[in-house]
Scaffold this motif. Structure first.
Motif, short mmCIF file in Angstrom:
data_model
loop_
_atom_site.label_atom_id
_atom_site.label_comp_id
_atom_site.label_asym_id
_atom_site.label_seq_id
_atom_site.Cartn_x
_atom_site.Cartn_y
_atom_site.Cartn_z
N LYS A 86 0.76 -0.94 0.06
CA LYS A 86 0.08 -0.63 0.04
C LYS A 86 0.71 0.92 0.08
CE LYS A 86 -1.12 -0.07 5.09
NZ LYS A 86 -1.97 0.14 5.61
N CYS A 89 1.06 1.49 -3.74
CA CYS A 89 0.64 2.44 -4.84
C CYS A 89 -0.51 3.34 -4.81
CB CYS A 89 -1.08 0.97 -3.94
SG CYS A 89 -2.00 1.81 -5.10
N ILE A 90 0.21 4.13 -6.35
CA ILE A 90 -0.67 5.74 -6.16
C ILE A 90 -2.62 5.94 -5.84
CG2 ILE A 90 1.11 6.52 -6.74
CD1 ILE A 90 0.38 6.37 -9.31
N GLY A 91 -3.54 3.83 -6.25
CA GLY A 91 -4.57 3.96 -6.50
C GLY A 91 -4.59 5.05 -8.06
N CYS A 92 -4.10 4.89 -9.03
CA CYS A 92 -4.52 5.08 -10.34
C CYS A 92 -5.98 4.40 -10.89
CB CYS A 92 -3.50 5.19 -11.27
SG CYS A 92 -2.74 3.36 -11.84
N VAL A 106 -10.90 -0.40 -4.60
CA VAL A 106 -10.41 0.92 -3.57
C VAL A 106 -10.69 0.78 -2.70
CG1 VAL A 106 -9.93 3.51 -4.08
CG2 VAL A 106 -10.41 2.48 -5.68
N GLU A 109 -9.03 4.83 2.02
CA GLU A 109 -7.80 4.83 2.58
C GLU A 109 -6.87 5.32 1.23
OE1 GLU A 109 -5.68 3.11 5.93
OE2 GLU A 109 -6.92 3.15 7.20
N GLY A 110 -7.89 5.05 0.53
CA GLY A 110 -6.78 5.13 -1.33
C GLY A 110 -6.00 4.27 -1.91
N TYR A 111 -5.36 3.56 -0.84
CA TYR A 111 -4.83 2.48 -1.60
C TYR A 111 -5.84 1.53 -2.10
CZ TYR A 111 -4.90 0.14 3.05
OH TYR A 111 -5.43 -0.47 3.66
N ILE B 21 -14.44 2.89 -12.41
CA ILE B 21 -13.85 3.68 -12.04
C ILE B 21 -13.04 5.08 -12.17
CG2 ILE B 21 -11.89 1.85 -12.74
CD1 ILE B 21 -12.24 1.97 -8.92
N TRP B 22 -12.62 5.03 -13.50
CA TRP B 22 -12.12 6.35 -14.38
C TRP B 22 -13.34 6.81 -14.86
CZ3 TRP B 22 -8.45 2.78 -17.40
CH2 TRP B 22 -7.41 3.16 -17.10
N ASP B 80 -7.50 12.21 -10.35
CA ASP B 80 -7.96 10.86 -10.83
C ASP B 80 -7.47 10.35 -9.70
OD1 ASP B 80 -9.39 8.21 -11.95
OD2 ASP B 80 -7.16 7.90 -12.45
N LEU B 81 -6.05 10.09 -8.92
CA LEU B 81 -5.01 8.60 -7.54
C LEU B 81 -6.22 9.41 -7.23
CD1 LEU B 81 -1.28 10.51 -9.05
CD2 LEU B 81 -3.00 7.99 -9.52
N HIS B 82 -6.52 7.65 -6.08
CA HIS B 82 -7.13 7.55 -5.60
C HIS B 82 -6.26 8.17 -4.17
CE1 HIS B 82 -11.03 6.60 -6.55
NE2 HIS B 82 -10.29 5.97 -7.18
N HIS B 83 -4.83 7.55 -3.87
CA HIS B 83 -3.52 7.74 -3.21
C HIS B 83 -2.95 8.61 -3.52
CE1 HIS B 83 -1.58 5.61 0.56
NE2 HIS B 83 -2.44 5.69 0.19
N LYS B 84 -3.01 10.03 -3.38
CA LYS B 84 -2.84 10.84 -3.91
C LYS B 84 -1.15 11.66 -4.11
CE LYS B 84 -6.35 13.84 -5.38
NZ LYS B 84 -7.36 12.59 -5.40
N TYR B 86 1.27 9.46 -3.16
CA TYR B 86 2.41 8.66 -3.19
C TYR B 86 2.33 8.59 -5.22
CZ TYR B 86 1.62 6.42 1.65
OH TYR B 86 1.98 6.66 2.51
N PHE B 87 2.37 9.97 -5.31
CA PHE B 87 2.39 10.15 -7.11
C PHE B 87 3.39 9.78 -7.47
CE2 PHE B 87 3.46 13.80 -5.66
CZ PHE B 87 4.03 14.56 -6.99
N MET B 100 0.91 1.92 -18.32
CA MET B 100 0.77 3.70 -17.68
C MET B 100 2.08 4.14 -16.88
SD MET B 100 -2.14 5.10 -14.56
CE MET B 100 -2.94 4.28 -15.62
#
Lengths: 177, 313
Positions: A86, A89-92, A106, A109-111, B21-22, B80-84, B86-87, B100
């Motif tokens: 986690k 993971c950027i959650g893309c 998802v 928490e985002g991951y 999801i997108w 769009d990122l959910h875990h921003k 950590y980009f 990607m």
């Protein structure tokens, strides 16, 4: 070592104990599930057949999710178990769209989160929570490379199928039919 | 009657009952990335061919659209990122298997190049511009001297960017509609078409407008050819891909796809451009806006419909 799971569709009654056990063991957020029950009714009335399957991540040998992950967060861990790290993971959501089984989601928490085959339990010599709790004992877990493991022996003995083998993912979740 | 009823206990948000999801971020970015790729491609092409002065807008003015489009696109990608937070993990690794990852690194290359290109031509827009610091002038002088090399790098990287916007989708075999390699060239063509439309819009030179209207006509022809081939491929393939094609051939995306993308986004602007080449007076903004709109809708519809298409099991 290649971990795999076999699920007996003839014994499964669809009680969803596996779902609750997983949610409890893995602290899965409310409203989400890492495993789930699918019931397929097939045929022409009155000749109907019912198949009940407890489904989860297939821990594919050729995982599209691992291939698509841009950061390496999705990876093969011990015994070929597909895990998400986690903190990488950027959650893309590339892995979510790449999974033909839609086994991922998802986490709030985002991951991205999914079934881990309860690797933390397996490492201690225990069975995954879903397998341990099944009241009809319809699930078998073990190492495919060990011919004496429970899962190897049941796959030797019984007829089985995997889900969408034509997707080329080489799933490690077997359904006894 | 033979029936199959599937009941699933799974109801994960954004996954069930249909994957969604997108949202708008990805298709918007794919459009802006394609547009930037198109603009930069033509700028590089005509620089390499030594036609900077014949196609002044394409080489010196239109590229200013690229960094703006790319920055807005990058913001959309970030949203769009959910875990921003950590980009940055995108840039600690290179994963050749992951489209990607390719995209992240291509953007890392194309965005600064587009900005550099604009810096080299800033005096076209602001004649009194002064960089103030000598070091900046020295750096720009170096690139000015090696402009042809820079143009080659820009040509290749913009083509990669344009193709990758389609490959991003086509690499997902889980979504049968996306799983066709036609999407790479189709999205590249659509990006080039959008790029030439922007050039037509910005250009005040009749000969340049004419050339780009001709180019756009050829590209629209290629797009229509690719779309027909995409459907031929689907219909000759497995059941899941036939079902995917049927989303556009009678299914829920039929009207938006054929009306917005094909008729309004390709056929109508093509007719208007032909009329214009035949000396009819047509406000240039109409075909331009239609092409850009069609290009944007293509991304939205392919993105949304792809998430609906799935394997049966």
């Amino acid at each position: 070592m290649r971990y795999a799971m076999a699920i007996d569709t003839k014994k499964c009654v669809g009680c969803s104990d596996c779902v609750v056990a997983c949610q409890t063991e893995n602290d899965v957020p409310i409203g989400f599930c890492r495993d789930w029950v699918v019931e397929v009714m097939d045929g022409t009335y009155p000749q109907l057949e019912l198949e009940i399957r407890s489904e989860r991540c297939n821990h594919c040998e050729n995982s599209p999710c691992v291939r698509c992950c841009p950061t390496g967060a999705s990876h093969y861990n011990e015994g070929g178990v597909v895990l998400v790290e986690k903190n990488k993971c950027i959650g893309c959501s590339a892995c979510i769209t790449s999974c033909p089984y839609d086994a991922r989601f998802v986490h709030p928490e985002g991951y991205v989160d999914k079934c881990t085959f309860c690797l933390h339990r397996v490492k201690k010599g225990m069975q995954p929570a879903c397998v341990a709790v099944c009241p009809t004992k319809c699930m078998y877990f073990g190492d495919l490379d060990n011919p004496r493991s429970e899962v190897s022996m049941i796959l030797e003995k019984r007829k089985w199928k995997t889900l969408i083998p034509e997707a080329g993912t080489k799933p490690h979740l077997y359904f006894l039919i | 009657m033979h029936e199959e009823i599937i009941v699933s206990g799974r109801n994960n948000p954004l996954i069930d009952p249909q994957l969604h999801i997108w949202h708008w971020e990805i298709p918007l970015y794919l459009f802006l990335g394609g547009l930037a790729a198109g603009v930069l491609f033509f700028a590089a092409l005509y620089t390499i061919r030594g036609r900077e002065n014949d196609y002044r807008t394409a080489v010196k003015i239109a590229p200013f659209v690229a960094p703006i489009a790319l920055v807005i696109g990058l913001i959309a990608l970030f949203l769009d990122l959910h875990h921003k937070l950590y980009f940055w993990r995108l840039y600690t690794t290179i994963r050749l298997d992951s489209p990607m990852s390719w995209g992240a690194w291509t953007l890392m290359l194309v965005t600064p190049i587009s900005m550099l290109w604009c810096a080299l031509h800033i005096k076209e827009l602001f004649p009194k511009w002064d960089w103030k610091f000598d070091i900046i002038k020295d750096v720009l002088a170096f690139f000015e001297k090696n402009k042809k090399v820079l143009a080659w790098i820009m040509l290749i990287s913009s083509a990669v960017l344009g193709i990758y916007t389609g490959i991003l989708f086509s690499a997902f075999n889980a979504r049968p509609l996306w799983n066709t390699s036609i999407l790479g060239p189709l999205f590249l063509a659509s990006g080039l078409s959008a790029g030439s439309a922007i050039t037509i819009w910005l250009s005040k030179d009749h000969a340049e407008r004419k050339r780009f209207a001709q180019l756009d006509l050829i590209i629209i022809g290629i797009e229509l050819f690719l779309i027909i081939h995409m459907f031929m491929g689907f219909l000759a393939s497995t059941q899941v891909q036939i079902d995917a094609a049927n989303l556009f051939l009678g299914g829920e995306y039929t009207a938006p796809f054929w009306i917005f993308v094909v008729i309004l986004g390709m056929i109508v602007p093509a007719i208007l451009e032909i009329l214009e080449l035949r000396k009819y007076k047509i406000p240039v903004v109409i075909p331009v806006v239609l092409v850009l709109f069609g290009s944007l809708m293509l991304r939205f519809i392919i993105s949304y419909a792809g998430q609906v298409s799935r394997w049966l099991y």
